[in-house]
Motif scaffolding. Structure first.
Motif, PDB file in Angstrom:
ATOM      1  N   ASP A 258      -3.380  16.306  -2.512  1.00  0.00           N
ATOM      2  CA  ASP A 258      -2.041  16.500  -1.970  1.00  0.00           C
ATOM      3  C   ASP A 258      -1.582  15.182  -1.352  1.00  0.00           C
ATOM      4  OD1 ASP A 258       0.314  17.660  -1.252  1.00  0.00           O
ATOM      5  OD2 ASP A 258      -0.523  19.075   0.188  1.00  0.00           O
ATOM      6  N   VAL A 259      -0.497  14.624  -1.865  1.00  0.00           N
ATOM      7  CA  VAL A 259      -0.048  13.298  -1.459  1.00  0.00           C
ATOM      8  C   VAL A 259       1.316  13.414  -0.774  1.00  0.00           C
ATOM      9  CG1 VAL A 259       0.466  10.964  -2.244  1.00  0.00           C
ATOM     10  CG2 VAL A 259      -1.265  12.313  -3.444  1.00  0.00           C
ATOM     11  N   PRO A 260       1.442  12.922   0.455  1.00  0.00           N
ATOM     12  CA  PRO A 260       2.772  12.892   1.089  1.00  0.00           C
ATOM     13  C   PRO A 260       3.740  12.038   0.280  1.00  0.00           C
ATOM     14  CG  PRO A 260       1.026  12.476   2.695  1.00  0.00           C
ATOM     15  CD  PRO A 260       0.389  12.397   1.342  1.00  0.00           C
TER      16      PRO A 260
ATOM     17  N   ALA B 129      -4.801   7.108  -4.613  1.00  0.00           N
ATOM     18  CA  ALA B 129      -4.174   8.360  -5.047  1.00  0.00           C
ATOM     19  C   ALA B 129      -2.690   8.164  -5.304  1.00  0.00           C
ATOM     20  CB  ALA B 129      -4.393   9.447  -3.999  1.00  0.00           C
ATOM     21  N   GLU B 130      -2.008   7.376  -4.467  1.00  0.00           N
ATOM     22  CA  GLU B 130      -0.583   7.108  -4.694  1.00  0.00           C
ATOM     23  C   GLU B 130      -0.375   6.358  -5.997  1.00  0.00           C
ATOM     24  OE1 GLU B 130       1.132   6.850  -0.115  1.00  0.00           O
ATOM     25  OE2 GLU B 130       0.293   5.056  -1.068  1.00  0.00           O
ATOM     26  N   TRP B 131      -1.229   5.367  -6.249  1.00  0.00           N
ATOM     27  CA  TRP B 131      -1.094   4.614  -7.495  1.00  0.00           C
ATOM     28  C   TRP B 131      -1.253   5.551  -8.692  1.00  0.00           C
ATOM     29  CZ3 TRP B 131      -3.146   3.757 -12.126  1.00  0.00           C
ATOM     30  CH2 TRP B 131      -2.672   2.681 -12.863  1.00  0.00           C
ATOM     31  N   GLU B 132      -2.290   6.375  -8.675  1.00  0.00           N
ATOM     32  CA  GLU B 132      -2.542   7.227  -9.835  1.00  0.00           C
ATOM     33  C   GLU B 132      -1.475   8.302  -9.993  1.00  0.00           C
ATOM     34  OE1 GLU B 132      -5.971  10.119 -11.700  1.00  0.00           O
ATOM     35  OE2 GLU B 132      -6.611   8.271 -10.699  1.00  0.00           O
ATOM     36  N   LYS B 133      -0.954   8.829  -8.901  1.00  0.00           N
ATOM     37  CA  LYS B 133       0.116   9.819  -9.026  1.00  0.00           C
ATOM     38  C   LYS B 133       1.349   9.187  -9.657  1.00  0.00           C
ATOM     39  CE  LYS B 133       2.732  13.398  -6.634  1.00  0.00           C
ATOM     40  NZ  LYS B 133       3.030  14.096  -5.362  1.00  0.00           N
ATOM     41  N   ALA B 134       1.685   7.961  -9.241  1.00  0.00           N
ATOM     42  CA  ALA B 134       2.831   7.270  -9.838  1.00  0.00           C
ATOM     43  C   ALA B 134       2.612   7.016 -11.323  1.00  0.00           C
ATOM     44  CB  ALA B 134       3.080   5.948  -9.113  1.00  0.00           C
ATOM     45  N   ALA B 135       1.359   6.798 -11.705  1.00  0.00           N
ATOM     46  CA  ALA B 135       1.044   6.450 -13.092  1.00  0.00           C
ATOM     47  C   ALA B 135       0.871   7.652 -14.000  1.00  0.00           C
ATOM     48  CB  ALA B 135      -0.226   5.602 -13.134  1.00  0.00           C
TER      49      ALA B 135
ATOM     50  N   VAL C  89      -1.340  -7.026 -15.048  1.00  0.00           N
ATOM     51  CA  VAL C  89      -2.267  -7.436 -13.992  1.00  0.00           C
ATOM     52  C   VAL C  89      -2.971  -6.208 -13.435  1.00  0.00           C
ATOM     53  CG1 VAL C  89      -1.104  -9.561 -13.259  1.00  0.00           C
ATOM     54  CG2 VAL C  89      -0.400  -7.381 -12.245  1.00  0.00           C
ATOM     55  N   TRP C  90      -4.266  -6.366 -13.123  1.00  0.00           N
ATOM     56  CA  TRP C  90      -4.931  -5.371 -12.306  1.00  0.00           C
ATOM     57  C   TRP C  90      -4.184  -5.291 -10.982  1.00  0.00           C
ATOM     58  CZ3 TRP C  90      -8.429  -2.103 -14.033  1.00  0.00           C
ATOM     59  CH2 TRP C  90      -9.256  -2.460 -15.103  1.00  0.00           C
ATOM     60  N   GLU C  91      -4.090  -4.101 -10.427  1.00  0.00           N
ATOM     61  CA  GLU C  91      -3.347  -3.941  -9.183  1.00  0.00           C
ATOM     62  C   GLU C  91      -4.278  -3.495  -8.056  1.00  0.00           C
ATOM     63  OE1 GLU C  91       0.245  -1.675  -9.615  1.00  0.00           O
ATOM     64  OE2 GLU C  91       0.780  -2.664 -11.495  1.00  0.00           O
ATOM     65  N   TRP C  92      -4.359  -4.347  -7.038  1.00  0.00           N
ATOM     66  CA  TRP C  92      -5.116  -3.981  -5.840  1.00  0.00           C
ATOM     67  C   TRP C  92      -4.453  -2.791  -5.153  1.00  0.00           C
ATOM     68  CZ3 TRP C  92      -9.726  -6.046  -5.013  1.00  0.00           C
ATOM     69  CH2 TRP C  92     -10.004  -7.377  -5.366  1.00  0.00           C
ATOM     70  N   VAL C  93      -5.244  -1.840  -4.697  1.00  0.00           N
ATOM     71  CA  VAL C  93      -4.743  -0.764  -3.858  1.00  0.00           C
ATOM     72  C   VAL C  93      -5.476  -0.824  -2.520  1.00  0.00           C
ATOM     73  CG1 VAL C  93      -4.099   0.691  -5.808  1.00  0.00           C
ATOM     74  CG2 VAL C  93      -6.385   0.921  -4.813  1.00  0.00           C
ATOM     75  N   SER C  94      -5.019  -0.033  -1.556  1.00  0.00           N
ATOM     76  CA  SER C  94      -5.572  -0.159  -0.211  1.00  0.00           C
ATOM     77  C   SER C  94      -6.961   0.456  -0.075  1.00  0.00           C
ATOM     78  CB  SER C  94      -4.631   0.495   0.798  1.00  0.00           C
ATOM     79  OG  SER C  94      -4.523   1.891   0.566  1.00  0.00           O
ATOM     80  N   SER C  95      -7.354   1.304  -1.028  1.00  0.00           N
ATOM     81  CA  SER C  95      -8.543   2.144  -0.859  1.00  0.00           C
ATOM     82  C   SER C  95      -9.851   1.415  -1.132  1.00  0.00           C
ATOM     83  CB  SER C  95      -8.451   3.349  -1.803  1.00  0.00           C
ATOM     84  OG  SER C  95      -7.233   4.040  -1.620  1.00  0.00           O
ATOM     85  N   ASP C  96     -10.880   1.813  -0.381  1.00  0.00           N
ATOM     86  CA  ASP C  96     -12.245   1.415  -0.695  1.00  0.00           C
ATOM     87  C   ASP C  96     -12.711   2.186  -1.929  1.00  0.00           C
ATOM     88  OD1 ASP C  96     -12.253  -0.118   1.637  1.00  0.00           O
ATOM     89  OD2 ASP C  96     -13.221   1.451   2.827  1.00  0.00           O
ATOM     90  N   PHE C  97     -13.730   1.659  -2.588  1.00  0.00           N
ATOM     91  CA  PHE C  97     -14.281   2.324  -3.768  1.00  0.00           C
ATOM     92  C   PHE C  97     -15.208   3.439  -3.316  1.00  0.00           C
ATOM     93  CE2 PHE C  97     -17.245   2.012  -7.608  1.00  0.00           C
ATOM     94  CZ  PHE C  97     -16.400   2.757  -8.427  1.00  0.00           C
ATOM     95  N   ARG C  98     -14.800   4.665  -3.541  1.00  0.00           N
ATOM     96  CA  ARG C  98     -15.540   5.846  -3.090  1.00  0.00           C
ATOM     97  C   ARG C  98     -15.692   6.826  -4.254  1.00  0.00           C
ATOM     98  NH1 ARG C  98     -17.515   4.892   2.181  1.00  0.00           N
ATOM     99  NH2 ARG C  98     -15.904   3.833   3.406  1.00  0.00           N
TER     100      ARG C  98
END
Length: 449
Positions: free
Chosen positions: A214-216, A311-317, A372-381
């Motif tokens: 669930d993404v705000p 999650a925001e990146w993937e939802k947009a994609a 380009v690869w896109e950096w996101v804010s998340s750690d790799f989990r």
């Protein structure tokens, strides 16, 4: 190319043909990237990278281990190579001191492995155990070799002198026309979506399983941040002001002496760069690349924004708000075609921001795949319910706060190793990779710049 194995065609012979074509495409690319003299193949061009000849033999070693021995149950060709070409046994900086195969020996070895692998492909049922079901092990090896081909491209960029690579021009039909008009950012409404996958045949363990998130609501850039936008950050003193940096990032800026993206140099009032041996003006309209996570994060802060979460990146994609389902790619479920994205490596550069309208998401976000690869804010989990497969060292040992996630692939990525769920990761200081970023903001936040 034969019908792909991810669509409605499940005929095993078509799948075998698809796999064989993927193996051949990867090998042709490997040979092209190692078509330089022996000295260049043996030399370590940067302590960050292996000698090219190590990558050349390593792809064969992995193919032998997984396809010849594990899938094919055949006698080993070269057990003596296992440790030398194990990426976990020797850091890149130490690999030149190993008794590596010569270029001639390496080419002979990978050819022998490939002959056996193709024989195994012909006789292996592509169903049953998870390792062979729908050709997973073969797909894993195709992706592995293509990933090393991208790594070798990064090594070529670090080479001193002019490499043998020749750039392909991008077709005019995918470029912005000058009349293109699209919003600076788009709103992604709040709500759940399905992240990850449980169905993609060749998805790697860190992409699995599919799960609801669930993404705000948030706003996200329609295009990646460009060189022109980034040099405004530089000109405004971005690299001299600790206000925009995390404590760790500011320490890195000072220690490494960062003043601009890697390969950029100031020439009077202009920026120039060296790209695969070619010195040129930095194009204002290209997505910025060769920036580390700290630089991407600092720019976003300076712009009054932030990096999107994974999650925001993937939802947009992937999320289609009309159907409510997650698609394989921003444009739909079909494999990438030349009008969708800048992939495959032959362009040797990102395409101008706003290119590839045929690859846009349902909300109109462009260039989420390729360039380009896109950096996101998340750690790799790991995702909830993660299971390591087929070995722990592929993903599990990297989980944690030391690595940041990159999404979307670059111009150097082959379509086989890029999809809407694909996850890449690296240290936040890495700049030799073909990485850029786009920014986001909360739905409730006022746009600053």
């Amino acid at each position: 190319m034969p019908d792909n194995p991810h669509g409605s065609d499940t005929d095993p012979e078509n799948l075998r043909a698809f796999i064989a074509a993927g193996l051949e495409r990867a090998r042709m690319r490997t040979h092209a990237l190692t078509a330089c003299d022996e000295e260049d193949l043996l030399k370590q061009h940067s302590p960050l990278m292996s000698p090219l000849v190590w990558d050349l033999a390593h792809v064969g070693s992995q193919e032998e281990i997984w396809l010849v021995r594990d899938v094919g149950k055949m006698e080993p060709l070269r057990c003596d190579l296992d440790q030398m070409y194990d990426a976990f046994q020797h850091p890149r900086s130490a690999r030149p001191s190993l008794p590596l195969l010569s270029p001639v020996e390496a080419r002979k070895y990978i050819a022998e492995v490939r002959t056996k692998a193709l024989d195994i492909l012909d006789r292996t049922p592509l169903e049953g155990s998870p390792l062979v079901d729908r050709g997973f092990a073969f797909g894993m090896i195709i992706q592995h070799e293509q990933q090393h081909d991208e790594t070798m491209l990064a090594t070529h960029q670090l080479r001193v002198g002019v490499p043998v690579l020749q750039a392909r021009a991008l077709p005019a039909s995918v470029l912005p026309t000058g009349r293109d008009s699209f919003a600076k950012e788009v709103l992604v409404p709040a709500g759940p979506f399905i992240m990850g996958t449980s169905a993609e045949p060749w998805a790697l363990d860190n992409e699995r399983p599919a799960h609801e998130v669930d993404v705000p609501g948030y706003w996200i850039d329609t295009i990646p941040v460009t060189n022109g936008a980034y040099w405004s950050f530089i000109d405004d003193g971005g690299y001299r002001n600790p206000r925009w940096w995390t404590a760790q990032g500011w320490a890195h800026v000072r220690e490494a002496g960062l003043v601009a993206p890697k390969y950029w140099e100031r020439n009077g009032d202009r920026w120039i760069r060296t790209r695969f041996g070619v010195v040129e003006l930095v194009p204002e309209d290209e997505p910025v690349q060769h920036v580390c996570w700290f630089e991407a994060d600092a720019y976003a802060r300076w712009a009054g924004r932030r990096l999107p979460t994974e999650a925001e990146w993937e939802k947009a994609a992937r999320h289609d708000p009309r159907s409510g389902r997650s698609r394989r790619y921003p444009w739909g479920d079909e494999d990438p075609a030349p009008h969708h994205a800048n992939l495959g490596g032959s362009a040797l550069r990102p395409s101008p921001a706003g290119s590839y309208p045929g690859g846009a998401s349902p909300l109109g976000v462009r260039q989420l795949i390729g360039d380009v690869w896109e950096w996101v804010s998340s750690d790799f989990r790991p995702y909830p319910g993660f299971n390591a497969f087929p070995y722990q060292e592929y993903s599990e040992v990297f989980f944690g706060p030391d690595y940041k996630v990159l999404r979307g692939g670059s111009w150097a990525v082959d379509p086989a190793a890029c999809r809407g769920t694909f996850r890449n990761w690296d240290y936040p200081v890495r700049r030799q990779i073909f990485a850029g970023f786009r920014t986001a903001r909360d739905a409730s936040q006022t746009m600053v710049r």
